[in-house]
Motif scaffolding. Structure first.
Motif, short mmCIF file in Angstrom:
data_model
loop_
_atom_site.label_atom_id
_atom_site.label_comp_id
_atom_site.label_asym_id
_atom_site.label_seq_id
_atom_site.Cartn_x
_atom_site.Cartn_y
_atom_site.Cartn_z
N MET A 1 -8.99 -10.07 12.77
CA MET A 1 -9.33 -11.33 12.14
C MET A 1 -8.08 -11.97 11.59
O MET A 1 -7.33 -11.34 10.86
N ASN A 2 -7.81 -13.19 11.97
CA ASN A 2 -6.63 -13.91 11.51
C ASN A 2 -7.01 -14.85 10.38
O ASN A 2 -7.59 -15.91 10.60
N ILE A 3 -6.72 -14.46 9.15
CA ILE A 3 -7.02 -15.27 7.97
C ILE A 3 -5.72 -15.66 7.31
O ILE A 3 -4.87 -14.80 7.03
N THR A 4 -5.56 -16.94 7.08
CA THR A 4 -4.39 -17.40 6.32
C THR A 4 -4.63 -17.08 4.86
O THR A 4 -5.55 -17.63 4.24
N ALA A 5 -3.84 -16.18 4.31
CA ALA A 5 -4.10 -15.69 2.96
C ALA A 5 -2.79 -15.50 2.22
O ALA A 5 -1.72 -15.31 2.81
N THR A 6 -2.90 -15.55 0.90
CA THR A 6 -1.76 -15.35 0.01
C THR A 6 -2.01 -14.11 -0.83
O THR A 6 -3.05 -14.02 -1.50
N PRO A 7 -1.11 -13.13 -0.84
CA PRO A 7 -1.32 -11.95 -1.67
C PRO A 7 -1.36 -12.31 -3.16
O PRO A 7 -0.53 -13.08 -3.65
N HIS A 8 -2.36 -11.79 -3.83
CA HIS A 8 -2.51 -11.96 -5.28
C HIS A 8 -2.47 -10.59 -5.94
O HIS A 8 -3.15 -9.66 -5.48
N SER A 9 -1.73 -10.48 -7.03
CA SER A 9 -1.77 -9.26 -7.82
C SER A 9 -3.17 -9.12 -8.43
O SER A 9 -3.98 -10.07 -8.42
N TRP A 10 -3.45 -7.94 -8.98
CA TRP A 10 -4.75 -7.75 -9.61
C TRP A 10 -4.95 -8.74 -10.75
O TRP A 10 -6.04 -9.33 -10.89
N GLY A 11 -3.93 -8.97 -11.55
CA GLY A 11 -4.06 -9.93 -12.64
C GLY A 11 -4.34 -11.34 -12.14
O GLY A 11 -5.17 -12.06 -12.73
N GLU A 12 -3.67 -11.75 -11.08
CA GLU A 12 -3.92 -13.07 -10.50
C GLU A 12 -5.32 -13.15 -9.92
O GLU A 12 -6.00 -14.19 -10.03
N SER A 13 -5.77 -12.07 -9.30
CA SER A 13 -7.12 -12.05 -8.74
C SER A 13 -8.17 -12.16 -9.83
O SER A 13 -9.14 -12.92 -9.72
N VAL A 14 -7.98 -11.41 -10.91
CA VAL A 14 -8.93 -11.46 -12.03
C VAL A 14 -8.98 -12.86 -12.62
O VAL A 14 -10.06 -13.38 -12.95
N ALA A 15 -7.82 -13.50 -12.77
CA ALA A 15 -7.79 -14.86 -13.30
C ALA A 15 -8.59 -15.81 -12.42
O ALA A 15 -9.32 -16.69 -12.90
N LEU A 16 -8.49 -15.64 -11.10
CA LEU A 16 -9.27 -16.46 -10.17
C LEU A 16 -10.76 -16.16 -10.31
O LEU A 16 -11.59 -17.08 -10.34
N PHE A 17 -11.12 -14.88 -10.39
CA PHE A 17 -12.53 -14.52 -10.57
C PHE A 17 -13.10 -15.17 -11.83
O PHE A 17 -14.23 -15.68 -11.83
N GLU A 18 -12.34 -15.14 -12.90
CA GLU A 18 -12.81 -15.72 -14.16
C GLU A 18 -12.98 -17.23 -14.04
O GLU A 18 -13.97 -17.79 -14.54
N ARG A 19 -12.05 -17.91 -13.37
CA ARG A 19 -12.18 -19.36 -13.21
C ARG A 19 -13.40 -19.73 -12.38
O ARG A 19 -14.02 -20.77 -12.59
N ARG A 20 -13.76 -18.88 -11.43
CA ARG A 20 -14.90 -19.17 -10.54
C ARG A 20 -16.22 -18.61 -11.07
O ARG A 20 -17.25 -18.77 -10.44
N GLY A 21 -16.18 -17.93 -12.18
CA GLY A 21 -17.41 -17.44 -12.78
C GLY A 21 -17.98 -16.17 -12.17
O GLY A 21 -19.17 -15.89 -12.31
N LEU A 22 -17.15 -15.38 -11.50
CA LEU A 22 -17.62 -14.11 -10.97
C LEU A 22 -17.81 -13.13 -12.12
O LEU A 22 -16.91 -12.92 -12.93
N PRO A 23 -19.00 -12.54 -12.26
CA PRO A 23 -19.25 -11.68 -13.42
C PRO A 23 -18.31 -10.48 -13.46
O PRO A 23 -18.00 -9.88 -12.43
N LEU A 24 -17.89 -10.11 -14.65
CA LEU A 24 -17.06 -8.93 -14.84
C LEU A 24 -17.74 -7.69 -14.29
O LEU A 24 -17.09 -6.79 -13.75
N SER A 25 -19.07 -7.63 -14.39
CA SER A 25 -19.81 -6.46 -13.93
C SER A 25 -19.64 -6.20 -12.44
O SER A 25 -19.89 -5.09 -11.97
N SER A 26 -19.23 -7.21 -11.68
CA SER A 26 -19.01 -7.01 -10.25
C SER A 26 -17.56 -6.61 -9.97
O SER A 26 -17.31 -5.56 -9.39
#
Length: 215
Positions: A1-26
């Motif tokens: 699968m060819n996906i154009t993607a940018t590597p995010h650290s765990w901290g950057e990923s968590v910040a994105l999850f929080e902005r998008r409203g993904l529950p912490l429980s997931s």
């Protein structure tokens, strides 16, 4: 699968999850590592084989909706996580290894198949499926909204769902080619009544229809 993607650290990923409203429980159950983030919605032609993907990090994050024309497939252990921060639409989903699938929105598929227990599957919204097939102790960890469509599963699995669902005979829902017959071995651990697990997967992998009546 060819996906154009940018590597995010765990901290950057968590910040994105929080902005998008993904529950912490997931996402607290994900590996604390690097994830490849695709900005915006994405359409994948054909099937999406999670076992064959090679992300730079531990998994893919789709920052939008994901549409897969074919089936999303997993049978092996060690596949990358798939996190969808919008809705997920696919021809089918078949999870058998140790997949980690998190969807913030709703899921719409022709067939949703889960076999075995070593998974993390959380759906924040509805699960709309032409059929949901549960086997060998698999249950989604969360379905935040409605579960629509018939469910083929052993009685213990239907009870575990904790909601009223239609559970007709498999022959009323699936094409004859994926049904169990008297000639099949009795030790098949795929325990959704009337369903032959291997033939079901082969149909989904080949892009063949499994539903008697396609929606």
């Amino acid at each position: 699968m060819n996906i154009t993607a940018t590597p995010h650290s765990w901290g950057e990923s968590v910040a994105l999850f929080e902005r998008r409203g993904l529950p912490l429980s997931s996402y607290e159950n994900l590996y604390n590592e690097t994830y490849d983030v695709h900005s915006g919605s994405l359409t994948v032609p054909g099937a999406l084989d999670l076992d064959a993907t090679e992300p730079y990090g531990t998994g893919f994050v789709i920052d939008g909706d994901l549409t897969v024309d074919g089936a999303i497939l997993n049978v092996d252990d060690g596949c990358p996580a798939l996190v969808v921060l919008g809705d997920l639409t696919a021809g089918a989903i078949h999870l058998e290894g140790d997949a980690k699938l998190l969807v913030r929105g709703s899921v719409r598929v022709g067939a949703f198949v889960g076999h075995m227990t070593d998974k993390l599957v959380m759906i924040g919204g509805d699960l709309h499926a032409g059929v949901t097939i549960l086997s060998a102790g698999f249950f989604p960890d969360e379905i935040g909204g409605a579960l629509t469509g018939p469910v083929l599963a052993a009685p213990y699995a239907l009870a575990e769902l904790g909601r009223e669902v239609a559970s007709p005979p498999a022959a009323e829902v699936l094409v004859p080619e994926v049904l169990r017959t008297g000639a099949d071995e009795e030790d098949d651990i795929f325990d959704a009544p009337g369903v032959h697990g291997d033939r079901l997967f082969e149909h989904l992998e080949s892009g063949l229809p499994v539903l008697l009546r396609q929606s």
